[in-house]
Design an enzyme around this catalytic site. Structure first.
Site, PDB file in Angstrom:
ATOM      1  N   ARG A  83       0.831  -1.190   0.000  1.00 23.77           N
ATOM      2  CA  ARG A  83       0.000   0.000   0.000  1.00 23.77           C
ATOM      3  C   ARG A  83       0.873   1.251   0.000  1.00 23.77           C
ATOM      4  O   ARG A  83       1.984   1.254   0.502  1.00 23.77           O
ATOM      5  CB  ARG A  83      -0.921   0.021   1.234  1.00 23.77           C
ATOM      6  N   TYR A 211      -1.534  -3.567  -6.896  1.00 20.84           N
ATOM      7  CA  TYR A 211      -1.281  -4.350  -5.692  1.00 20.84           C
ATOM      8  C   TYR A 211      -2.365  -4.253  -4.618  1.00 20.84           C
ATOM      9  O   TYR A 211      -2.761  -3.147  -4.236  1.00 20.84           O
ATOM     10  CB  TYR A 211       0.063  -3.953  -5.064  1.00 20.84           C
ATOM     11  N   LYS A 220      -9.699  -2.313   1.459  1.00 13.01           N
ATOM     12  CA  LYS A 220      -9.414  -1.172   2.334  1.00 13.01           C
ATOM     13  C   LYS A 220     -10.175   0.082   1.893  1.00 13.01           C
ATOM     14  O   LYS A 220     -10.656   0.857   2.723  1.00 13.01           O
ATOM     15  CB  LYS A 220      -7.900  -0.907   2.388  1.00 13.01           C
ATOM     16  N   HIS A 240     -10.636  -2.387  11.259  1.00 13.82           N
ATOM     17  CA  HIS A 240      -9.533  -3.230  10.787  1.00 13.82           C
ATOM     18  C   HIS A 240      -9.300  -4.326  11.832  1.00 13.82           C
ATOM     19  O   HIS A 240      -8.339  -4.279  12.587  1.00 13.82           O
ATOM     20  CB  HIS A 240      -8.274  -2.350  10.624  1.00 13.82           C
ATOM     21  N   ASP A 291      -9.399  -9.724   8.753  1.00  5.27           N
ATOM     22  CA  ASP A 291      -8.877  -8.381   8.444  1.00  5.27           C
ATOM     23  C   ASP A 291      -9.875  -7.251   8.678  1.00  5.27           C
ATOM     24  O   ASP A 291      -9.482  -6.174   9.089  1.00  5.27           O
ATOM     25  CB  ASP A 291      -8.407  -8.348   6.984  1.00  5.27           C
ATOM     26  N   ARG A 380       2.063 -12.250  -0.429  1.00  3.01           N
ATOM     27  CA  ARG A 380       0.756 -12.636   0.126  1.00  3.01           C
ATOM     28  C   ARG A 380       0.128 -13.792  -0.635  1.00  3.01           C
ATOM     29  O   ARG A 380       0.511 -14.101  -1.762  1.00  3.01           O
ATOM     30  CB  ARG A 380      -0.189 -11.426   0.089  1.00  3.01           C
TER      31      ARG A 380
HETATM   32  P1  GTP Z   1      -2.570  -7.582   7.426  1.00  7.10           P
HETATM   33  O1  GTP Z   1      -3.098  -8.622   6.493  1.00  7.10           O
HETATM   34  O2  GTP Z   1      -1.439  -6.795   6.843  1.00  7.10           O
HETATM   35  O3  GTP Z   1      -3.625  -6.662   7.948  1.00  7.10           O
HETATM   36  O4  GTP Z   1      -1.838  -8.326   8.634  1.00  7.10           O
HETATM   37  P2  GTP Z   1      -2.231  -9.293   9.842  1.00  7.10           P
HETATM   38  O5  GTP Z   1      -2.489  -8.479  11.050  1.00  7.10           O
HETATM   39  O6  GTP Z   1      -3.274 -10.278   9.443  1.00  7.10           O
HETATM   40  O7  GTP Z   1      -0.834 -10.023  10.101  1.00  7.10           O
HETATM   41  P3  GTP Z   1      -0.439 -11.581  10.112  1.00  7.10           P
HETATM   42  O8  GTP Z   1      -1.279 -12.411  11.027  1.00  7.10           O
HETATM   43  O9  GTP Z   1      -0.352 -12.040   8.719  1.00  7.10           O
HETATM   44  O10 GTP Z   1       1.023 -11.525  10.766  1.00  7.10           O
HETATM   45  C1  GTP Z   1       2.085 -10.831  10.184  1.00  7.10           C
HETATM   46  C2  GTP Z   1       3.396 -11.301  10.728  1.00  7.10           C
HETATM   47  O11 GTP Z   1       3.410 -11.317  12.158  1.00  7.10           O
HETATM   48  C3  GTP Z   1       3.749 -12.707  10.277  1.00  7.10           C
HETATM   49  O12 GTP Z   1       5.078 -12.731   9.825  1.00  7.10           O
HETATM   50  C4  GTP Z   1       3.568 -13.539  11.491  1.00  7.10           C
HETATM   51  O13 GTP Z   1       4.396 -14.652  11.493  1.00  7.10           O
HETATM   52  C5  GTP Z   1       3.850 -12.571  12.638  1.00  7.10           C
HETATM   53  N1  GTP Z   1       3.057 -12.953  13.841  1.00  7.10           N
HETATM   54  C6  GTP Z   1       1.726 -13.184  13.878  1.00  7.10           C
HETATM   55  N2  GTP Z   1       1.321 -13.543  15.127  1.00  7.10           N
HETATM   56  C7  GTP Z   1       2.433 -13.529  15.900  1.00  7.10           C
HETATM   57  C8  GTP Z   1       2.670 -13.806  17.290  1.00  7.10           C
HETATM   58  O14 GTP Z   1       1.773 -14.146  18.061  1.00  7.10           O
HETATM   59  N3  GTP Z   1       3.944 -13.658  17.719  1.00  7.10           N
HETATM   60  C9  GTP Z   1       4.963 -13.288  16.886  1.00  7.10           C
HETATM   61  N4  GTP Z   1       6.177 -13.163  17.393  1.00  7.10           N
HETATM   62  N5  GTP Z   1       4.783 -13.024  15.567  1.00  7.10           N
HETATM   63  C10 GTP Z   1       3.534 -13.145  15.083  1.00  7.10           C
HETATM   64  C1  SPV Z   2      -2.979  -4.436   5.160  1.00  8.70           C
HETATM   65  O1  SPV Z   2      -1.995  -3.809   4.720  1.00  8.70           O
HETATM   66  O2  SPV Z   2      -3.486  -4.151   6.269  1.00  8.70           O
HETATM   67  C2  SPV Z   2      -3.554  -5.565   4.412  1.00  8.70           C
HETATM   68  C3  SPV Z   2      -3.053  -5.814   3.056  1.00  8.70           C
HETATM   69  O3  SPV Z   2      -4.430  -6.237   4.905  1.00  8.70           O
HETATM   70  S1  SPV Z   2      -3.727  -4.745   1.864  1.00  8.70           S
HETATM   71  O4  SPV Z   2      -4.915  -5.373   1.300  1.00  8.70           O
HETATM   72  O5  SPV Z   2      -2.724  -4.560   0.823  1.00  8.70           O
HETATM   73  O6  SPV Z   2      -4.094  -3.492   2.475  1.00  8.70           O
HETATM   74 MN    MN Z   3      -5.087  -5.417   6.902  1.00 13.44          MN
END
Ligand code: GTP
Ligand code: SPV
Ligand code: MN
Length: 595
Positions: A83, A211, A220, A240, A291, A380
């Protein structure tokens, strides 16, 4: 004008029964000059044809059919991998309505700039019309939109991420209202790239990026920026947040919504697999969303939530059989991978996967560690939520699920304890409003820089944060049965720079304490910043924490918190007179006790 109408005459005589939709498509075609127009019906045949088209022109590369059937690799332009917050605008009539938290441009100027970019930009391309529904198609909480795009990759992703096609079009024709999203990948020139929102017109214009959040406009742009604006006017919340159901051994399910900033653990918490001892005791976890969460008060005064999305656009790096087996099972087939690496036998690969070796990096080069990580840190997967083994039976419930707890959380290497509870709703709103987190690869710019990210909505709130906090506060009214509010930090580090908390599945231990608090069965000790688990109330048995970690996770640094609240106070002041005074005084009271 006649030129525009001829697009329908020649290529698509029957478009929609909704005149306003036909007119907008015709006007857009007149501006962008596509070679042809395709109205998406969402069918299997349409999807197969699009995938074939993208395979033929090299947009999508088929992955190993034995290990990853019907799955594809997409490599985006190397300058277009996340983004772009600095190029994202809210074009409200009044600048103050967008607030200091958004970049602003007047609607007239926004349209002028965007229309200049869109003029003739689809020559030689096909214009796709994507009717979509955010939320279960029969849900009163769901809202519809139409995205016009010249990217078949966007169409394929929108098909996985939303309810797209004929059923959405039928609902749109019935309701007569829809969010208009216009998108073109343009030339992918970072200097000719903008994501603009016109909340008063319920419209979005996005140019120059293919993207994720920049291009899949249902996500978003619609479900957060435009929806948050609508939600404020209509008395609901667009957040979010993940939504997860936690089933205890008695078979009772509590639904929890949690706001963590981008790439800070939502997908992982939403798909959590309980630790072995919890599994044996009968705990289960159900994924509703990873999300975005739309919530509104029900007749019983509780908040009811739906996931407006139908799929996951999840972060690949760090996803492994150990950290998130549910995600790995979900993406075993019919998945689009974006910017991951591949192994020699053409399986998708990323850092942290723990199996296999990268052969080609995300840009298609022979893997060389000197070039950085093999998979882009913001690489992703896009996949239908229905493939998730833990997908909740209630995820498609048109009325949504009742929320027992709201959790805020950020990526904080120090200061912030593993978990604390807000004293009441007003304090909970302050806890959300004062969230801070280290930046991640989900947006372009520096990574690892602490910034204020209220409710994980800094990049996504479509209006002035001061009004947004006031809106949150307004839910505390007679008859309301609001969820308890908590704050977590999975990312606190010890002096050796390592995470103190194992995270992932073990996070259930923290959720268990929250549920016990909701049910009035667990104790807490009160500190100025909130309520912490009483000694022994957080179940740590069977957990192999390093010596001193359990204490370090809750270590209270008085000077550090004083500095934090001084910063929070100054941050809230930046919003001027629109900031609800009660938040300022609440923050001030806490600062006084800390002093
Ligand atoms: P968006 O899709 O960008 O909104 O992100 P999200 O909040 O869904 O993030 P996601 O769960 O994909 O986690 C992103 C990163 O954080 C990954 O590399 C995970 O491995 C790491 N992560 C997630 N949960 C944990 C946790 O409990 N502990 C640690 N140390 N890392 C974590
Ligand atoms: C984020 O950045 O919080 C996402 C990925 O969930 S995107 O759809 O690119 O915003
Ligand atoms: Mn997100």
């Amino acid at each position: 004008m006649n030129a525009a109408i001829s697009y329908f005459d020649e290529k698509h005589p029957v478009a929609s029964r909704l005149e306003s939709l036909n007119r907008w498509v015709a006007e857009t075609a007149a501006l962008t000059q596509p070679d042809s127009i395709h109205w998406c019906d969402g069918s299997e045949e349409e999807n197969a044809a699009l995938l074939r088209l993208m395979q033929d022109d090299g947009t999508l590369l088929p992955l190993n059919p034995d290990t990853h059937p019907d799955s594809w690799l997409y490599r985006s332009d190397p300058s277009d991998v996340a983004r772009v917050e600095h190029l994202t605008f809210v074009c409200s009539r009044d600048r103050d309505d967008a607030g200091p938290n958004n970049h602003w441009m007047s609607p007239a100027e926004g349209h002028r700039r965007m229309d200049a970019l869109f003029a003739g930009c689809m020559r030689g391309r096909t214009l796709y019309v994507i009717p979509y529904c955010m939320g279960p198609i029969d849900s009163p909480l769901a809202r519809c939109g139409v995205e016009i795009t010249d990217s078949p990759y966007v169409v394929a992703n929108m098909r996985l991420m939303t309810r797209m096609g004929a059923s959405a079009l039928a609902r749109i024709e019935k309701e007569g209202v829809f969010v208009k999203g216009l998108h073109s990948t343009g030339e992918l020139d970072p200097d000719r790239r903008f994501i603009m929102h016109f909340p008063e017109e319920l419209s979005i214009k996005s140019y120059g990026s293919g993207y994720g959040g920049n291009a899949l406009l249902g996500k978003k742009c619609h479900a957060l920026r435009i929806a948050s604006w609508q939600a404020r006017q209509e008395g609901w919340l667009a957040e979010h947040m993940l939504i997860v159901g936690i089933e205890n051994p008695r078979g009772e399910i509590h639904y929890i919504a949690a706001a963590f900033p981008s790439a800070c653990g939502k997908t992982n918490l939403a798909m959590l697999i309980p630790p072995e001892s919890y599994r044996q005791a009968g705990w289960k976890v159900w994924t509703v969303g990873d999300d975005i969460c739309w919530m509104r008060p029900g007749e019983d005064g509780r908040l009811y939530a739906i996931n407006p999305e139908a799929g996951f656009f999840g972060v690949a790096p760090g996803t492994s059989e150990k950290s998130n087996p549910n995600a790995l099972a979900t993406i075993g087939h019919d998945t689009i991978f974006t910017n991951v690496a591949v192994t020699a036998d053409n399986q998708p690969w990323w850092e942290g996967l723990e199996a296999g070796q990268p052969s080609k990096d995300w840009q298609g080069r022979d893997f060389d560690p000197a070039n950085g990580p093999a998979a882009h840190p913001n690489s992703r997967f896009t996949v239908s939520a229905r493939q998730c083994p833990s997908y909740s039976a209630r995820a498609e419930d048109p009325q949504g699920v009742p929320i027992s707890a709201i959790v805020f959380g950020g990526r904080r290497a120090s200061l912030v304890p593993l978990v604390f509870e807000a004293r009441d709703w007003t304090h909970g709103v302050l806890v959300g409003a004062s969230m801070g987190s280290e930046t991640t690869a989900a947006a372009t710019g520096d990574v690892g820089v602490m910034r204020r990210d209220p409710m994980a909505m800094k990049p996504f709130c479509g209006y002035n944060f001061a009004d947004y906090f006031a809106h949150w506060l307004s839910f505390d009214r007679p008859g309301a049965k609001l969820p308890k509010v908590f704050h977590v930090n999975w990312f606190r580090k010890g002096e050796d720079g390592r995470f103190l908390w194992p995270g992932f599945g073990e996070n259930l231990r923290v959720l268990e304490w929250m549920i016990e608090r909701v049910e009035g069965r667990a104790g807490a000790v009160e500190l100025p910043v909130g309520l912490l688990p009483e000694n022994g109330e957080l179940r740590l048995q069977g957990l192999d924490l390093a010596d001193g970690s359990a204490e370090a996770l809750f270590d209270f640094d008085l000077a550090g918190w004083k500095a934090e609240f001084e910063q929070v106070g100054a941050y809230l002041q930046e919003y001027g007179s629109r900031m609800p005074p009660i938040l300022l005084s609440e923050a001030n009271e806490i600062l006084k006790t800390l002093r």
